[in-house]
Design a protein around this motif. Structure first.
Motif, PDB file in Angstrom:
ATOM      1  N   ALA A 193       9.972   3.607  -3.504  1.00 42.72           N
ATOM      2  CA  ALA A 193       9.773   4.860  -2.775  1.00 42.72           C
ATOM      3  C   ALA A 193       8.329   4.957  -2.278  1.00 42.72           C
ATOM      4  N   TYR A 194       8.179   5.178  -0.981  1.00 41.21           N
ATOM      5  CA  TYR A 194       6.867   5.379  -0.322  1.00 41.21           C
ATOM      6  C   TYR A 194       5.913   4.203  -0.555  1.00 41.21           C
TER       7      TYR A 194
ATOM      8  N   LEU B 236      -1.879  -1.045 -13.211  1.00 36.52           N
ATOM      9  CA  LEU B 236      -1.331   0.197 -13.742  1.00 36.52           C
ATOM     10  C   LEU B 236      -0.617  -0.088 -15.054  1.00 36.52           C
ATOM     11  N   PRO B 237      -1.177   0.391 -16.177  1.00 34.61           N
ATOM     12  CA  PRO B 237      -0.481   0.189 -17.456  1.00 34.61           C
ATOM     13  C   PRO B 237       0.824   0.969 -17.481  1.00 34.61           C
ATOM     14  N   ALA B 238       1.741   0.570 -18.316  1.00 30.50           N
ATOM     15  CA  ALA B 238       2.984   1.318 -18.501  1.00 30.50           C
ATOM     16  C   ALA B 238       2.687   2.670 -19.118  1.00 30.50           C
ATOM     17  N   GLY B 239       3.473   3.691 -18.741  1.00 34.31           N
ATOM     18  CA  GLY B 239       3.373   5.008 -19.349  1.00 34.31           C
ATOM     19  C   GLY B 239       2.304   5.901 -18.768  1.00 34.31           C
ATOM     20  N   VAL B 240       1.635   5.501 -17.688  1.00 30.81           N
ATOM     21  CA  VAL B 240       0.634   6.357 -17.040  1.00 30.81           C
ATOM     22  C   VAL B 240       0.875   6.326 -15.529  1.00 30.81           C
ATOM     23  N   ALA B 241       0.272   7.279 -14.846  1.00 27.09           N
ATOM     24  CA  ALA B 241       0.302   7.332 -13.394  1.00 27.09           C
ATOM     25  C   ALA B 241      -1.116   7.114 -12.867  1.00 27.09           C
ATOM     26  N   MET B 242      -1.227   6.755 -11.608  1.00 26.29           N
ATOM     27  CA  MET B 242      -2.541   6.582 -10.995  1.00 26.29           C
ATOM     28  C   MET B 242      -2.496   7.218  -9.601  1.00 26.29           C
ATOM     29  N   LYS B 243      -3.473   8.086  -9.331  1.00 27.83           N
ATOM     30  CA  LYS B 243      -3.503   8.751  -8.025  1.00 27.83           C
ATOM     31  C   LYS B 243      -3.870   7.722  -6.946  1.00 27.83           C
ATOM     32  N   VAL B 244      -3.129   7.765  -5.804  1.00 31.17           N
ATOM     33  CA  VAL B 244      -3.405   6.838  -4.700  1.00 31.17           C
ATOM     34  C   VAL B 244      -3.473   7.624  -3.392  1.00 31.17           C
ATOM     35  N   MET B 245      -4.294   7.128  -2.474  1.00 32.01           N
ATOM     36  CA  MET B 245      -4.406   7.733  -1.161  1.00 32.01           C
ATOM     37  C   MET B 245      -3.582   6.932  -0.153  1.00 32.01           C
ATOM     38  N   THR B 246      -3.228   7.560   0.938  1.00 33.95           N
ATOM     39  CA  THR B 246      -2.472   6.868   1.983  1.00 33.95           C
ATOM     40  C   THR B 246      -3.220   5.622   2.447  1.00 33.95           C
ATOM     41  N   GLY B 247      -2.532   4.490   2.463  1.00 33.40           N
ATOM     42  CA  GLY B 247      -3.129   3.233   2.877  1.00 33.40           C
ATOM     43  C   GLY B 247      -3.843   2.488   1.774  1.00 33.40           C
ATOM     44  N   ALA B 248      -4.010   3.108   0.609  1.00 35.67           N
ATOM     45  CA  ALA B 248      -4.677   2.431  -0.507  1.00 35.67           C
ATOM     46  C   ALA B 248      -3.773   1.351  -1.084  1.00 35.67           C
TER      47      ALA B 248
ATOM     48  N   ASN C  88       0.828  -1.200   0.000  1.00 34.03           N
ATOM     49  CA  ASN C  88       0.000   0.000   0.000  1.00 34.03           C
ATOM     50  C   ASN C  88       0.859   1.246   0.000  1.00 34.03           C
ATOM     51  N   SER C  89       0.199   2.343  -0.246  1.00 32.85           N
ATOM     52  CA  SER C  89       0.906   3.617  -0.374  1.00 32.85           C
ATOM     53  C   SER C  89       1.120   4.263   0.991  1.00 32.85           C
ATOM     54  N   GLN C  90       2.325   4.754   1.192  1.00 38.39           N
ATOM     55  CA  GLN C  90       2.660   5.449   2.425  1.00 38.39           C
ATOM     56  C   GLN C  90       2.215   6.905   2.400  1.00 38.39           C
TER      57      GLN C  90
ATOM     58  N   VAL D 217       5.842   5.414  -5.378  1.00 44.98           N
ATOM     59  CA  VAL D 217       4.833   6.455  -5.189  1.00 44.98           C
ATOM     60  C   VAL D 217       5.556   7.795  -5.097  1.00 44.98           C
ATOM     61  N   VAL D 218       5.028   8.786  -5.802  1.00 47.12           N
ATOM     62  CA  VAL D 218       5.562  10.148  -5.726  1.00 47.12           C
ATOM     63  C   VAL D 218       4.552  10.999  -4.965  1.00 47.12           C
ATOM     64  N   PRO D 219       4.967  11.634  -3.853  1.00 56.01           N
ATOM     65  CA  PRO D 219       4.022  12.438  -3.068  1.00 56.01           C
ATOM     66  C   PRO D 219       3.386  13.530  -3.902  1.00 56.01           C
ATOM     67  N   VAL D 220       2.150  13.852  -3.573  1.00 59.52           N
ATOM     68  CA  VAL D 220       1.398  14.815  -4.356  1.00 59.52           C
ATOM     69  C   VAL D 220       2.051  16.188  -4.344  1.00 59.52           C
ATOM     70  N   GLU D 221       2.747  16.510  -3.234  1.00 57.66           N
ATOM     71  CA  GLU D 221       3.371  17.833  -3.156  1.00 57.66           C
ATOM     72  C   GLU D 221       4.640  17.942  -3.997  1.00 57.66           C
ATOM     73  N   ALA D 222       5.100  16.822  -4.566  1.00 58.72           N
ATOM     74  CA  ALA D 222       6.330  16.846  -5.367  1.00 58.72           C
ATOM     75  C   ALA D 222       6.054  16.894  -6.857  1.00 58.72           C
ATOM     76  N   VAL D 223       4.794  17.090  -7.284  1.00 57.11           N
ATOM     77  CA  VAL D 223       4.449  17.076  -8.701  1.00 57.11           C
ATOM     78  C   VAL D 223       3.675  18.340  -9.063  1.00 57.11           C
ATOM     79  N   GLU D 224       3.564  18.555 -10.367  1.00 59.78           N
ATOM     80  CA  GLU D 224       2.697  19.613 -10.895  1.00 59.78           C
ATOM     81  C   GLU D 224       1.534  18.940 -11.593  1.00 59.78           C
ATOM     82  N   GLN D 225       0.322  19.352 -11.239  1.00 60.13           N
ATOM     83  CA  GLN D 225      -0.871  18.710 -11.787  1.00 60.13           C
ATOM     84  C   GLN D 225      -1.563  19.645 -12.783  1.00 60.13           C
ATOM     85  N   THR D 226      -1.943  19.070 -13.909  1.00 62.34           N
ATOM     86  CA  THR D 226      -2.766  19.787 -14.875  1.00 62.34           C
ATOM     87  C   THR D 226      -3.950  18.890 -15.206  1.00 62.34           C
ATOM     88  N   ASP D 227      -4.828  19.352 -16.051  1.00 61.06           N
ATOM     89  CA  ASP D 227      -6.021  18.566 -16.380  1.00 61.06           C
ATOM     90  C   ASP D 227      -5.629  17.205 -16.936  1.00 61.06           C
TER      91      ASP D 227
END
Length: 394
Positions: A132-133, A88-100, A53-55, A109-119
């Motif tokens: 990682a995490y 999770l297919p190759a070449g994409v990311a998937m948003k995860v919550m802590t404990g998911a 699970n995600s930290q 896992v890359v923390p949400v505060e370490a990325v830039e999000q667009t649509d």
């Protein structure tokens, strides 16, 4: 009459109650296991945690997709806690919550505060190491691992670990079942109006509380007058209630109305005097095989006797730490007649320990103001301020 040394009498009481200390086990529900002693090792039946699970709140990725970062990936949905892990297919990311659960194929896992999000897309400024995490299944403790060892006194943190492992029923030692009987026709229930010659029963309350504080199960509290037959009947009643050890107060001196003395002498018990003050008169024996530990009737004597003679055995059986014995400096002088070992009430101060009250065994208020006993040898009389003395925690 020869006086029994304190250590010798303590050994006699330990031997008397030792058979009671050999506790069988019972199984209790997790929510009834607080402050109980674990009777057997417990191994976790599942991995802790049970799945990857995600930290962090963040984005699950394949680390290889960020090897040439900065990189930008499409977001293929979100994974909350409490759902089955998607892929999770190759070449994409998937948003995860802590404990998911971590999506199959994700390895970081890359923390949400370490990325830039667009649509619908997310930009990663740097690569990420494998793992990682990510909390791997069993990284805390794998299935079958030793979770708790026998003999642990179960506290909130232990119950939390058992719950996390899915353990519902817990093997614990049975508590020692103790009854308290105070004697004396002068005793009445605290709060009742006092007739001439009557006093509130402090010993029944204090000794019952001491039994519970030292980890035993209090099964009955009785009060009887000065009739040995009434006392014998009370002992029979508490046995019927499940008691396996009886603590009494009063009735063991040399007066005309000493019911505990009379009962114990008929069964071959020991009634004598210990080399100490307060608490000199002491008695013990077995009534129909059940240990009876008899303390003096004066409240201070009874409570100090309990702390010195019975508390060590009860606390050992309950896996509680022993009363702290230490040394401290007197912050005020004391003067006592030599010739008998004294246990004086005192309280800790910034300067050391300060005596509270005198040597009288009736000074219950002084005992309440104290938090240690000063253990003064029989050979010592006057001690100046600054002298070091042995102490026993109350």
């Amino acid at each position: 009459m020869q006086r029994i040394p304190v250590e010798d009498y303590a050994a006699r009481i330990a031997a008397l109650v030792e058979p009671v200390l050999r506790r069988p086990s019972e199984t209790v529900a997790l929510d009834h296991a607080l402050d109980r002693v674990l009777a057997a090792d417990v191994r976790t039946p599942i991995d802790l945690p049970p799945f990857r699970n995600s930290q962090m709140d963040g984005y699950a990725v394949r680390a290889a997709d960020l090897a040439d970062a900065p990189a930008e990936l499409a977001v293929a949905g979100a994974v909350p806690a409490g759902v089955a892990a998607p892929s999770l297919p190759a070449g994409v990311a998937m948003k995860v919550m802590t404990g998911a659960p971590l999506p199959d194929g994700a390895d970081a896992v890359v923390p949400v505060e370490a990325v830039e999000q667009t649509d619908g897309r997310v930009r990663f400024a740097a690569s990420v190491p494998l793992g990682a995490y990510v909390r791997e299944a069993g990284s805390d403790l794998p299935s079958g691992g030793l979770l708790l060892s026998a003999g642990v006194l179960l506290q909130a943190r232990h119950l939390g670990a058992l719950a996390a492992a899915g353990v519902r029923d817990v093997p614990v030692r049975e508590r020692i079942r103790v009854a308290v009987i105070s004697t004396g026709r002068e005793l009445v229930e605290p709060g009742e109006s006092l007739a001439d010659g009557q006093i509130p029963d402090a010993n029944g309350v204090a000794l019952a509380a001491a039994v519970r504080a030292d980890g035993a199960q209090l099964v009955a509290v009785e009060r009887v007058g000065d009739d040995p037959r009434a006392l014998q009947d009370a002992v029979a009643r508490v046995r019927e209630a499940g008691a396996e050890l009886v603590v009494t107060s009063g009735g063991i001196s040399m007066g005309d109305y000493e019911p505990v003395r009379a009962l114990l002498e008929t069964v071959g018990g020991t009634v004598g005097t210990v080399e100490m003050q307060p608490g000199g008169p002491q008695a013990h024996g077995a009534v129909d095989g059940m240990p009876v530990v008899a303390f003096p009737g004066n409240p201070v004597s009874a409570q100090i006797s309990f702390a010195l003679f019975l508390s060590p055995a009860l606390r050992e059986a309950a896996a509680l730490p022993p009363r702290v014995r230490d040394t401290a400096r007197l912050s005020a002088p004391i003067s006592v007649p030599p010739g008998r070992r004294r246990f004086l009430r005192a309280r800790r101060t910034d300067e050391g320990v300060e005596p509270v009250g005198g040597v009288g065994s009736h000074l219950a208020a002084a005992l309440a103001a104290a938090d240690v006993l000063l253990d003064i040898p029989a050979t010592v009389g006057d001690l100046p301020a600054g002298a070091r003395v042995d102490t026993v925690a109350l």
